[in-house]
Design a protein around this motif. Structure first.
Motif, mmCIF file in Angstrom:
data_model
loop_
_atom_site.group_PDB
_atom_site.id
_atom_site.type_symbol
_atom_site.label_atom_id
_atom_site.label_comp_id
_atom_site.label_asym_id
_atom_site.label_seq_id
_atom_site.Cartn_x
_atom_site.Cartn_y
_atom_site.Cartn_z
ATOM 1 N N GLU A 98 4.008 27.319 12.247
ATOM 2 C CA GLU A 98 3.499 27.244 10.945
ATOM 3 C C GLU A 98 4.898 27.073 9.887
ATOM 4 O O GLU A 98 4.907 26.340 8.972
ATOM 5 N N LEU A 99 5.928 27.806 10.222
ATOM 6 C CA LEU A 99 7.030 27.687 9.432
ATOM 7 C C LEU A 99 8.029 26.706 9.839
ATOM 8 O O LEU A 99 8.725 26.316 8.832
ATOM 9 N N LYS A 100 7.787 26.099 11.092
ATOM 10 C CA LYS A 100 8.697 25.085 11.452
ATOM 11 C C LYS A 100 8.756 23.791 10.222
ATOM 12 O O LYS A 100 10.084 23.240 9.808
ATOM 13 N N PRO A 101 7.680 23.181 9.966
ATOM 14 C CA PRO A 101 7.697 22.270 8.909
ATOM 15 C C PRO A 101 8.327 22.596 7.533
ATOM 16 O O PRO A 101 8.836 21.596 7.031
ATOM 17 N N LEU A 102 8.073 23.662 7.244
ATOM 18 C CA LEU A 102 8.668 24.246 5.647
ATOM 19 C C LEU A 102 10.090 24.139 6.099
ATOM 20 O O LEU A 102 10.672 23.764 4.966
ATOM 21 N N LEU A 103 10.605 24.814 7.094
ATOM 22 C CA LEU A 103 12.080 24.772 7.335
ATOM 23 C C LEU A 103 12.643 23.485 7.364
ATOM 24 O O LEU A 103 13.663 23.206 6.966
ATOM 25 N N LYS A 104 12.127 22.527 8.115
ATOM 26 C CA LYS A 104 12.511 21.319 8.373
ATOM 27 C C LYS A 104 12.554 20.607 7.014
ATOM 28 O O LYS A 104 13.654 20.055 6.500
ATOM 29 N N GLN A 105 11.566 20.814 5.943
ATOM 30 C CA GLN A 105 11.404 20.163 4.732
ATOM 31 C C GLN A 105 12.861 20.793 3.829
ATOM 32 O O GLN A 105 13.142 20.014 2.984
ATOM 33 N N LEU A 106 12.875 22.085 3.952
ATOM 34 C CA LEU A 106 13.814 22.708 3.191
ATOM 35 C C LEU A 106 15.083 22.284 3.476
ATOM 36 O O LEU A 106 16.056 21.959 2.587
ATOM 37 N N HIS A 107 15.451 22.203 4.687
ATOM 38 C CA HIS A 107 16.701 21.548 5.248
ATOM 39 C C HIS A 107 17.031 20.123 4.715
ATOM 40 O O HIS A 107 18.009 19.814 4.473
ATOM 41 N N TYR A 108 15.972 19.259 4.898
ATOM 42 C CA TYR A 108 15.939 18.040 4.309
ATOM 43 C C TYR A 108 16.585 18.080 2.625
ATOM 44 O O TYR A 108 17.163 17.366 2.069
ATOM 45 N N VAL A 109 15.796 18.937 1.969
ATOM 46 C CA VAL A 109 15.813 19.030 0.467
ATOM 47 C C VAL A 109 17.027 19.435 -0.051
ATOM 48 O O VAL A 109 17.737 18.965 -0.856
ATOM 49 N N LEU A 110 17.536 20.485 0.962
ATOM 50 C CA LEU A 110 18.767 20.785 0.482
ATOM 51 C C LEU A 110 19.943 19.994 0.679
ATOM 52 O O LEU A 110 20.933 19.851 0.022
ATOM 53 N N ASN A 111 19.799 19.212 2.043
ATOM 54 C CA ASN A 111 20.759 18.183 2.183
ATOM 55 C C ASN A 111 20.721 16.924 1.196
ATOM 56 O O ASN A 111 21.897 16.555 0.754
ATOM 57 N N MET A 112 19.656 16.658 0.679
ATOM 58 C CA MET A 112 19.706 15.554 -0.503
ATOM 59 C C MET A 112 20.180 16.121 -1.656
ATOM 60 O O MET A 112 20.835 15.306 -2.517
ATOM 61 N N THR A 113 20.029 17.477 -2.084
ATOM 62 C CA THR A 113 20.601 18.030 -3.007
ATOM 63 C C THR A 113 22.341 18.229 -2.993
ATOM 64 O O THR A 113 22.743 17.885 -3.804
ATOM 65 N N LEU A 114 22.314 18.497 -1.589
ATOM 66 C CA LEU A 114 23.851 18.361 -1.494
ATOM 67 C C LEU A 114 24.524 17.073 -1.744
ATOM 68 O O LEU A 114 25.551 16.714 -2.494
ATOM 69 N N LEU A 115 24.016 15.751 -1.282
ATOM 70 C CA LEU A 115 24.306 14.491 -1.210
ATOM 71 C C LEU A 115 24.516 14.165 -2.771
ATOM 72 O O LEU A 115 25.483 13.634 -3.344
ATOM 73 N N ALA A 116 23.458 14.520 -3.477
ATOM 74 C CA ALA A 116 23.614 14.296 -5.210
ATOM 75 C C ALA A 116 24.723 15.223 -5.768
ATOM 76 O O ALA A 116 25.515 14.529 -6.431
ATOM 77 N N SER A 117 24.812 16.305 -5.557
ATOM 78 C CA SER A 117 25.871 17.187 -5.992
ATOM 79 C C SER A 117 27.357 16.564 -5.527
ATOM 80 O O SER A 117 28.281 16.586 -6.342
ATOM 81 N N PHE A 118 27.398 16.105 -4.350
ATOM 82 C CA PHE A 118 28.348 15.677 -3.746
ATOM 83 C C PHE A 118 29.279 14.163 -4.492
ATOM 84 O O PHE A 118 29.965 14.117 -5.062
ATOM 85 N N CYS A 119 27.890 13.545 -4.660
ATOM 86 C CA CYS A 119 28.251 12.265 -5.474
ATOM 87 C C CYS A 119 28.644 12.487 -6.981
ATOM 88 O O CYS A 119 29.523 12.048 -7.446
#
Length: 174
Positions: A130-151
């Motif tokens: 049950e938690l697996k897809p939520l953590l996968k999505q969280l990991h993705y969103v955090l990475n995209m936020t990092l990409l935007a912040s890095f840029c």
């Protein structure tokens, strides 16, 4: 203008390079169809990079707590100083939360993390479908936020270098 210490520069640039490598590897591995030896190897390398980044970030934060960064230029406006400080805090939060979210995602998937194929990390949670897809999505969103912040971080540094010509970028260059 006062520069960052050589140690701070080392942490900054090494962390940046490792994050770029982990990000690129993450994008590459998820595009490989099926489960192949190459994909599994990339997943391992991605996790190893994440753990390395987390450990390096702990050392970096300890260093930063005892060594204040140089002051911003006097001609920087108050809002720019607040924005820069806020972005730096966000980057620190992300460089800690992304490896942790990836680690938890791996555990929720039932896959233990073995650093460098030698050192098993503690299994702090059982597999959780049950938690697996939520953590996968969280990991993705955090990475995209990092990409935007890095840029944004890079664009701000380039603005200071080529438009403001105030030496901000030179403070972190070796």
């Amino acid at each position: 203008m006062k520069k960052y210490t050589k140690t701070a520069m080392f942490f900054h640039w090494l962390t940046a390079l490792l994050i770029i490598a982990a990000f690129w590897l993450g994008l590459t591995m998820v595009d490989i169809p099926g489960i192949t030896p190459t994909k599994l190897r990339y997943f391992s390398w991605h996790k190893w990079l994440g753990i390395t980044i987390l450990g390096l970030s702990c050392l970096r934060l300890l260093w930063r707590l005892g060594n204040r960064p140089p002051e911003y230029p006097a001609n920087m406006t108050s809002w720019q100083k607040k924005a820069a400080s806020g972005l730096h805090i966000l980057l620190y939060v992300l460089i800690f939360s992304i490896p942790i979210s990836g680690y938890l995602y791996s555990l929720a998937s039932g896959i233990p993390v073995i650093y460098l194929g030698i050192f098993p990390l503690p299994v702090i949670m059982d597999p959780n479908p049950e938690l697996k897809p939520l953590l996968k999505q969280l990991h993705y969103v955090l990475n995209m936020t990092l990409l935007a912040s890095f840029c944004l971080h890079v664009l701000a540094a380039l603005k200071h270098q080529f438009f403001d010509r105030d030496g901000v970028l030179k403070r972190i260059l070796p």
